[in-house]
Design a protein around this motif. Sequence first.
Motif, short mmCIF file in Angstrom:
data_model
loop_
_atom_site.label_atom_id
_atom_site.label_comp_id
_atom_site.label_asym_id
_atom_site.label_seq_id
_atom_site.Cartn_x
_atom_site.Cartn_y
_atom_site.Cartn_z
N GLN A 29 0.83 -1.21 0.00
CA GLN A 29 0.00 0.00 0.00
C GLN A 29 0.87 1.26 0.00
O GLN A 29 0.60 2.22 -0.73
N ASN A 60 2.13 9.11 -6.09
CA ASN A 60 2.60 10.49 -5.86
C ASN A 60 3.60 10.88 -6.93
O ASN A 60 3.53 11.98 -7.49
N GLU A 78 2.50 1.74 -3.27
CA GLU A 78 1.52 2.24 -4.24
C GLU A 78 1.32 3.75 -4.07
O GLU A 78 1.34 4.51 -5.05
N LYS A 79 1.21 4.16 -2.81
CA LYS A 79 1.02 5.59 -2.53
C LYS A 79 2.21 6.40 -3.06
O LYS A 79 2.04 7.43 -3.72
N LYS A 80 3.41 5.88 -2.78
CA LYS A 80 4.62 6.60 -3.20
C LYS A 80 4.67 6.73 -4.73
O LYS A 80 4.94 7.80 -5.27
N ASN A 84 -6.33 2.40 -9.50
CA ASN A 84 -6.45 3.78 -10.01
C ASN A 84 -6.83 3.74 -11.48
O ASN A 84 -6.30 4.48 -12.31
#
Length: 705
Positions: free
Chosen positions: A206, A214, A209-211, A247
């Motif tokens: 997770q 971004n 994925e966020k990184k 996404n």
Amino acid sequence: MYKKGISDNTEARVRRETATFYSTLSLCHLSIYPFRFQYLLLLFVIIMISVNITGHGVFINYESSGCCTASNTIISKPVVFRVNSSKDHNNINIIHNSGKEEEEEEEETEKKVIGRKMESTLKALRDGESVLDLSPKSTVSGGVEDIYGEDRATEDQLVTPWTFSVASGCCLLRDPQYNKGLAFTEKERDAHYLRGLLPPTVSTQQLQEKKLMNSIRQYEVPLQKYVAMMDLQERNKRLFYKLLIDNVEELLPVVYTPTVGEACQKYGSIFRRPQGLYISLKEKGKILEVLKNWPERSIQVIVVTDGERILGLGDLGCQGMGIPVGKLALYTALGGVRPSACLPVTIDVGTNNEKLLNDEFYIGLRQKRATGQEYYELLHEFMTAVKQNYGEKVLVQFEDFANHNAFELLAKYGTTHLVFNDDIQGTASVVLAGVVAALKLIGGTLADHTFLFLGAGEAGTGIAELIALEMSKQTIEETRKKIWLVDSKGLIVSSRKNSLQHFKKPWAHEHEPVNTLLEAVKAIKPTVLIGSSGVGRTFTKEVVEAMTSNNDTPLIMALSNPTSQSECTAEEAYQWSEGRAIFASGSPFDPVEYKGKVYASGQANNAYIFPGFGLGLVISGAIRVHDDMLLAASEALAKQVTEENYKNGLIYPPFSNIRKISANIAASVAAKAYELGLATHLPRPRNLLRCAESCMYTPVYRSYR
Ligand SMILES: NC(=O)C1=CN([C@@H]2O[C@H](COP(=O)(O)OP(=O)(O)OC[C@H]3O[C@@H](n4cnc5c(N)ncnc54)[C@H](OP(=O)(O)O)[C@@H]3O)[C@@H](O)[C@H]2O)C=CC1
Ligand SMILES: CC(=O)C(=O)O
Ligand SMILES: [Mg+2]
């Protein structure tokens, strides 16, 4: 490291597999059981040889080969199972190389245990129950469940149902199929010789994925986002698919239309590592060998292009490779077909694109396109080799061929292979779904409407034919009369019949010649206007106004891709129709505000259909595509449009639900395959929807022992 040769003879294959085995396992943490390992290695090599010599055709690649040391599935020696998970679940042939009496009893117990596990898993599959073990405890390195998890659930080929080995150290970090980057746990770092190769932090998927999201969002140029996504795909496949699935609405325009169009135009410059197979005229006579160079054996879906009609961008030759790569990424992300079962192929017969021929960075053959016999011989060799190498049930999706070849290839191979032309058939299915859904908003039945197309090629005539087929509960000749097409020479009418290509002839109705689209709209008074010409900005203000003056709620579909080729923009459609049009387009447009109201348009793109369609063929083991399957897919898609979507003027459900949509399409397509007697995975699972869902690849990380 895994590829040692391309020869197909038995000896070479044994050599290659043995080398693979050594190189893979030498990197594993097997030193804990040194004795056992040598013993196993010897047995395994003997099996490989005996199996190949006896002609059983067993071919175990590094991914499915394994040993028992890391497993707790109580297997103490290699046993190769021949499993047909679909045809006869009780018929599990065990090929082993024992000969040692003292081990027979132990082996019997093992077989029973494994057999029971397999049977229960297969029964679950047959009953449409989930066979996935997505708990963090699931392992790659051991357990029958792993083999029959979503990664393998659709296979009916040979498997080794216990462990499969994963390389260690740098090799593991460089293997995109297994690499998890910073998400390797402390235990895995110890077990797989990763200490020191990674910084100390242990991350979660997770957080990764966020990184990445971004950093992708930092790029302003879409092509930079595309390159970042391709980099990720080459580095860490599970993370790539996780990003894409979670996404989807944001990343679809990056890995697919419109950005993939620009990527193909510049493919020579951004090419890094091979993402698929290039089969050029140079490989004539050797295509079967070329297929064997691809590291995966168990291929279920091939998307192939010859690069002659890439989106609406024309002939991009060998650089069309971006299209099969993009389409197959969607097969996995949207349809759940596992990535290792997907093979992108570009057939390079040259290009007539002078700009590319003169471009020093062009990556394809520098010659004019081969045509006629030379072209068809190469294609035939490819189609024959595909069937020979992957069997009857591999799906070959033709993509972005020019229409002078596309119809012929589909007709020729439709009777001998499992083939599907996305531009003709997938597009037809998605547009029919949109039109049927739109009837709720514009009223009437299909037969009450008059259709006018700008563009009478693969997409245009493919859609026209499927709409006519759907209506042909009356006679098809009658229903065709409600469908009109315009090509580059004007309205297709009977006086032009002699000079028309064969696929246009059924649409040559009695009418005086009409030269322009605007005149055609005024003369025919269509209720539905569909653009599939590949030429941008052809739905002018006058055309949209004429549609609006003839209809309270005109349905306008601008299918051409990429965005630059769209017949009009969403903004133009809503403004020029004063907010009355129902609008959908091939490439996405942002919501538009018009007179204080926000209009969100739908994306009429075959991406809604082909992933689920392909999954349906795979899970049913279909051997041919039938038009009724396209109608079934279309109906399944139309049913997914909710009242809320309608309220917002949408005729397609949002892409954010695409996995559920694909599972529904797959279930309907599979049901039709069973109904038509074209399915080979028998008996038919009772609950096809659950079966489809169970088989879908999910890119969560596995833990490695
Ligand atoms: N949204 C989606 O899911 C899909 C979208 N598409 C898009 O549709 C477009 C066309 O694809 P496809 O049908 O395969 O291509 P084809 O080349 O098979 O057909 C194009 C058609 O458009 C006609 N045409 C070209 N220029 C004009 C013009 N100026 N005025 C009138 N007609 C014209 C051609 O006429 P002629 O025959 O006289 O040359 C031909 O009939 C592409 O942009 C493609 O990206 C395609 C598939 C799926
Ligand atoms: C979407 C698609 O297949 C095309 O534009 O060709
Ligand atoms: Mg296409």
